[in-house]
Structures are given as C-alpha cells and as structure tokens.
Design a protein around this motif. Structure first.
Motif, PDB file in Angstrom:
ATOM      1  N   VAL A   1       0.680  -1.233   0.023  1.00 23.29           N
ATOM      2  CA  VAL A   1       0.069  -0.073  -0.093  1.00 23.29           C
ATOM      3  C   VAL A   1       0.930   1.515   0.023  1.00 23.29           C
ATOM      4  N   GLU A   2       1.856   1.257   0.933  1.00 27.99           N
ATOM      5  CA  GLU A   2       2.822   2.412   0.852  1.00 27.99           C
ATOM      6  C   GLU A   2       3.468   2.740  -0.292  1.00 27.99           C
TER       7      GLU A   2
ATOM      8  N   HIS B   1       2.773   9.356   7.715  1.00 26.98           N
ATOM      9  CA  HIS B   1       2.255   8.875   9.392  1.00 26.98           C
ATOM     10  C   HIS B   1       0.724   8.553   9.005  1.00 26.98           C
ATOM     11  N   ALA B   2      -0.082   9.528   8.259  1.00 29.01           N
ATOM     12  CA  ALA B   2      -1.161   9.353   8.195  1.00 29.01           C
ATOM     13  C   ALA B   2      -1.640   8.486   7.077  1.00 29.01           C
ATOM     14  N   LEU B   3      -0.879   8.017   6.126  1.00 23.73           N
ATOM     15  CA  LEU B   3      -1.132   6.608   5.328  1.00 23.73           C
ATOM     16  C   LEU B   3      -0.769   5.445   6.433  1.00 23.73           C
ATOM     17  N   TYR B   4       0.053   5.615   7.182  1.00 27.46           N
ATOM     18  CA  TYR B   4       0.264   4.226   7.934  1.00 27.46           C
ATOM     19  C   TYR B   4      -0.663   3.960   8.837  1.00 27.46           C
TER      20      TYR B   4
ATOM     21  N   GLY C   1     -11.050  24.446   5.984  1.00 29.92           N
ATOM     22  CA  GLY C   1      -9.971  24.301   7.368  1.00 29.92           C
ATOM     23  C   GLY C   1      -9.625  22.837   7.830  1.00 29.92           C
ATOM     24  N   GLU C   2     -10.759  22.075   7.440  1.00 28.99           N
ATOM     25  CA  GLU C   2     -10.496  20.545   7.754  1.00 28.99           C
ATOM     26  C   GLU C   2      -9.171  19.710   7.008  1.00 28.99           C
ATOM     27  N   GLY C   3      -8.935  20.523   5.831  1.00 29.21           N
ATOM     28  CA  GLY C   3      -7.992  19.932   5.225  1.00 29.21           C
ATOM     29  C   GLY C   3      -8.355  18.452   4.420  1.00 29.21           C
ATOM     30  N   GLU C   4      -6.921  17.999   4.047  1.00 33.49           N
ATOM     31  CA  GLU C   4      -7.059  16.838   3.142  1.00 33.49           C
ATOM     32  C   GLU C   4      -7.098  15.494   4.137  1.00 33.49           C
ATOM     33  N   TRP C   5      -7.515  14.534   3.731  1.00 34.56           N
ATOM     34  CA  TRP C   5      -7.599  13.355   4.565  1.00 34.56           C
ATOM     35  C   TRP C   5      -7.171  12.244   3.554  1.00 34.56           C
ATOM     36  N   ILE C   6      -7.062  11.073   4.089  1.00 32.75           N
ATOM     37  CA  ILE C   6      -6.711   9.772   3.265  1.00 32.75           C
ATOM     38  C   ILE C   6      -7.284   8.471   3.658  1.00 32.75           C
ATOM     39  N   ALA C   7      -7.857   7.781   2.801  1.00 31.61           N
ATOM     40  CA  ALA C   7      -8.330   6.694   3.287  1.00 31.61           C
ATOM     41  C   ALA C   7      -8.040   5.371   2.248  1.00 31.61           C
TER      42      ALA C   7
ATOM     43  N   GLY D   1     -11.891  -4.007   5.002  1.00 32.25           N
ATOM     44  CA  GLY D   1     -11.554  -3.138   5.859  1.00 32.25           C
ATOM     45  C   GLY D   1     -11.279  -1.793   5.385  1.00 32.25           C
ATOM     46  N   LEU D   2     -11.582  -0.748   6.263  1.00 30.67           N
ATOM     47  CA  LEU D   2     -11.439   0.572   5.839  1.00 30.67           C
ATOM     48  C   LEU D   2     -10.626   1.483   7.114  1.00 30.67           C
ATOM     49  N   GLY D   3      -9.566   2.272   6.582  1.00 28.82           N
ATOM     50  CA  GLY D   3      -9.020   3.143   7.576  1.00 28.82           C
ATOM     51  C   GLY D   3      -9.015   4.491   7.072  1.00 28.82           C
ATOM     52  N   ILE D   4      -9.362   5.790   7.857  1.00 26.85           N
ATOM     53  CA  ILE D   4      -9.394   7.011   7.306  1.00 26.85           C
ATOM     54  C   ILE D   4      -8.563   7.791   8.155  1.00 26.85           C
ATOM     55  N   ASN D   5      -7.547   8.664   7.928  1.00 26.21           N
ATOM     56  CA  ASN D   5      -7.054   9.508   8.768  1.00 26.21           C
ATOM     57  C   ASN D   5      -6.700  10.851   8.016  1.00 26.21           C
TER      58      ASN D   5
END
Length: 144
Positions: free
Chosen positions: A50-51, A69-72, A112-118, A138-142
């Motif tokens: 994934v990385e 870090h967010a991706l991890y 202002g909430e900015g970008e996120w990664i899923a 499975g799903l992860g969001i950060n």
C-alpha cells in the motif's frame, strides 16, 4: 474544495472488478486515488504494498513525515477491520488475498478541515488452504 466521500469511494475502488470499474473511469478523473493487489501471510508485505502504491502514484510525498504517518495509520486501521481487530496474519496461520485502494481528498465542506486519506481493503482471508478462505473488508481514514 469539493466534498468527497473518500471512504465510500475507497471501498468501491477496492471491491469493483476491472470491468465494473471501467464504467466509473470518466467520473474518477478529478479524484486522487490508486489501486493495487497483494497476497501474503506477512502483514509487513501488505503494508509495504500500500505504501509503495501511494508513493509511486503521488498520493503522498515521501519526504513529508505527516503524510507518511497519516497513510500508515489509515493502513493499520484498515487491517484491523479485515482481521477483525487482531492485526495479525501469518502469526495466526492465516493468509490474505486483497485488492486495495488509497483515496486522498477533502471529506468536509469546510476547507479548514484539510485533506484526508482513506485506505480500503477487499478480498479473502483464511487458513493457508485453497478454498478455506472467506471474504473480508477493511477501511481506515486519517487526516493528513
């Protein structure tokens, strides 16, 4: 910034076949995403796949720690979902065959909430015996 349901989109991208995905390709032109496949009894190989895909496709900048870090954390959260809360694969004598997707976007109207990664995973998990596996997701969001 346009609001994007990055989790829903990530799950769709991970679960649709190539043929099914072709129906949506024109609508995905404005979205930052990548897809990949991985099969292993080694969780580190799943994380690395994934990385690597996210970096190669320009979804995260390798030199920015906060993005890596967010991706991890999104990957780990997704793995917890597909392994039912026990983030272990080979250690528990199970293997996975997964398709995955990574989506980067702005899930909130407020800029202002900015970008996120899923990160989403879809595939099979089970004993390392052909035919003994079952579906998993499975799903992860950060935030980035």
């Amino acid at each position: 910034m346009q609001k994007i349901a990055i989790g829903k989109l990530a799950i769709l991208l991970a679960s649709l076949s190539e043929e099914e995905l072709n129906l949506f390709k024109p609508d995905l032109a404005q979205v930052s995403y990548c897809q990949g496949k991985v099969g292993s009894m080694n969780m580190q190989k799943v994380i690395a796949a994934v990385e690597t895909a996210a970096k190669r496709n320009g979804l995260i900048h390798d030199s920015l720690y906060r993005e890596t870090h967010a991706l991890y954390h999104a990957i780990l959260e997704g793995i917890e979902g597909l392994t039912r809360g026990k983030p272990a694969i080979g250690e528990m004598s199970r293997t996975v065959g997964l398709r995955f997707s990574v989506v980067r976007g702005t899930p909130y109207s407020e800029s202002g909430e900015g970008e996120w990664i899923a990160v989403a995973f879809y595939g099979t998990i089970g004993a390392p015996v052909k035919g003994a596996e079952h579906e998993t997701v499975g799903l992860g969001i950060n935030h980035i």
